[in-house]
Enzyme design. Structure first.
Site, PDB file in Angstrom:
ATOM      1  N   TYR A 183       0.838  -1.197   0.000  1.00  0.00           N
ATOM      2  CA  TYR A 183       0.000   0.000   0.000  1.00  0.00           C
ATOM      3  C   TYR A 183       0.880   1.257   0.000  1.00  0.00           C
ATOM      4  O   TYR A 183       1.434   1.661   1.026  1.00  0.00           O
ATOM      5  CB  TYR A 183      -0.938   0.021   1.202  1.00  0.00           C
ATOM      6  CG  TYR A 183      -1.849  -1.178   1.308  1.00  0.00           C
ATOM      7  CD1 TYR A 183      -2.132  -1.983   0.211  1.00  0.00           C
ATOM      8  CD2 TYR A 183      -2.438  -1.518   2.520  1.00  0.00           C
ATOM      9  CE1 TYR A 183      -2.972  -3.087   0.309  1.00  0.00           C
ATOM     10  CE2 TYR A 183      -3.286  -2.612   2.632  1.00  0.00           C
ATOM     11  CZ  TYR A 183      -3.543  -3.391   1.525  1.00  0.00           C
ATOM     12  OH  TYR A 183      -4.378  -4.484   1.637  1.00  0.00           O
TER      13      TYR A 183
ATOM     14  N   HIS B 226       0.242 -12.238   0.908  1.00  0.00           N
ATOM     15  CA  HIS B 226      -0.431 -11.259   0.056  1.00  0.00           C
ATOM     16  C   HIS B 226      -0.344 -11.600  -1.432  1.00  0.00           C
ATOM     17  O   HIS B 226       0.740 -11.829  -1.968  1.00  0.00           O
ATOM     18  CB  HIS B 226       0.191  -9.874   0.294  1.00  0.00           C
ATOM     19  CG  HIS B 226      -0.690  -8.732  -0.081  1.00  0.00           C
ATOM     20  ND1 HIS B 226      -0.220  -7.443  -0.210  1.00  0.00           N
ATOM     21  CD2 HIS B 226      -2.019  -8.669  -0.365  1.00  0.00           C
ATOM     22  CE1 HIS B 226      -1.217  -6.639  -0.529  1.00  0.00           C
ATOM     23  NE2 HIS B 226      -2.319  -7.364  -0.638  1.00  0.00           N
TER      24      HIS B 226
END
Length: 378
Positions: free
Chosen positions: A52, A135
């Site tokens: 992010y 992830h």
């Protein structure tokens, strides 16, 4: 295999995508105000990832959270991508609004797990991470160096046993997959011993059939559970013209637009706030521990917390099932069953009653009075 799985003490979490400048620029001041608003409203679960903003969101989280007592909140981050600084911002196409010079290198090995967690601790300034998600080891991730099923053995032999070891030693509390597709979650439950998965972009009022029919039954069998991400489809159910992620997320199919229109119409007929319905629907399944919502402004944090507590007319869920807008077996907050169709109220005016909510302008920190009133404080 572990049998004493971790239970989250909070049912709403703050997602870090927005504070990583995924969709637009969020200033440092705005990020700090959003975190402060979420905290004052009672949010105590914070989810983030190195991806992010290429480290930006983790740094912003840390600037706020390292001032709070560590035992007063839950923190989750992700592994699978290592960040390496370079003169060229080669990932700028993927993260055009992030000022980070970092580039991503995929690594699902044991060493990659240890390095990723250590890097996240340094970026956040914290001394521990509670939950770790693997992830984007998933078929929808076109940035992987090889097809996901060819990368999978590296995780099975490296990341998964390392995370089991860290959990069993008490270094972390739980781990699982953090992905946008069901296949990796199902495969992980067969190939290893996870606890808690971040089910992203797979369970919302718009799309949830695969989870209801396949993923949730397998999780019950394996004793696994979920945090639900993207319950608003990256803002779509909150009225934003955006569906999930990627460069084409503003090109939305007519089918999805029509389904949202029908849901909003039924919500109007039943006096229901769509935001409240969307978040509470995502939390309803027995295998769902919490909902993580992206919060990019203080007013979004305030609204999301309020929405989790706002009442929803039980007949609304019956109407959604009768109109076949949600799966017939999808759990609802009150366990509603299909009932006789409620007649539409006659004479729908523009507005029969209005409540004007005092909210801060975008980018401004809400006053303490606003926070207390909207969050249920004194």
């Amino acid at each position: 295999m572990t049998t004493d799985h971790y239970r989250l003490p909070h049912d709403l979490g703050m997602g870090g995508v927005s504070l990583g400048n995924e969709f637009r620029v969020t200033t440092d001041a705005q990020a700090a105000d959003t975190l402060a608003a979420a905290w004052e409203c009672g949010v105590r679960y914070f989810d983030v990832a190195p991806h992010y903003g290429l480290g930006l969101a983790e740094r912003r989280y840390g600037q706020f959270l390292h001032h709070q007592p560590r035992d007063s909140f839950v923190m989750s981050t992700k592994i699978g991508r290592l960040l390496k600084a370079g003169r060229e911002h080669r990932d700028q196409q993927q993260m055009p609004f992030s000022p980070s010079p970092n580039a991503e290198v995929y690594d699902y090995s044991r060493d990659g797990v240890m390095r990723s967690i250590e890097d996240s601790l340094q970026r956040t300034g914290l001394d521990s991470i509670d939950i770790v998600y693997v992830h984007d080891l998933s078929p929808d991730n076109g940035a992987l160096p090889k097809p996901w099923d060819e990368v999978w053995p590296e995780a099975v032999g490296g990341a998964f046993p390392a995370l089991c070891e860290l959990r069993d030693e008490g270094v972390i509390k739980a781990w699982g997959m953090g992905v946008n597709c069901p296949e990796p979650i199902l495969k992980c439950m067969e190939d290893s011993d996870p606890d808690l998965h971040l089910l992203a972009s797979q369970y919302s009022l718009i799309e949830h059939d695969e989870a209801v029919e396949t993923v949730f039954p397998k999780a019950r069998e394996k004793g696994n559970s979920f945090v639900i991400g993207s319950a608003l489809n990256a803002g779509f159910l909150a009225g934003v013209h955006r569906y999930h992620y990627g460069p084409e997320n503003t090109m939305i199919s007519a089918t999805r637009m029509e389904k949202r229109r029908k849901i909003k119409e039924l919500a109007f007929d039943h006096g229901v706030d769509v935001l409240a319905a969307a978040l509470q629907f995502a939390k309803a399944p027995d295998v769902c521990q919490a909902v993580v919502v992206g919060m990019g402004r203080p007013d979004e944090a305030i609204d999301d917390v309020a929405a989790m507590a706002n009442p929803v007319d039980p007949s609304f869920w019956d109407a959604l099932k009768e109109e076949e807008l949600i799966h017939p077996d999808a759990p609802t907050p009150d366990g509603a069953s299909v009932a006789r169709k409620r007649p539409r109220p006659a004479g729908r005016g523009l507005c029969q009653s209005k409540v004007w909510l005092t909210r801060p302008r975008p980018g401004a920190r809400p006053s303490s009075a606003q926070l207390r009133w909207r969050c249920g404080g004194a």
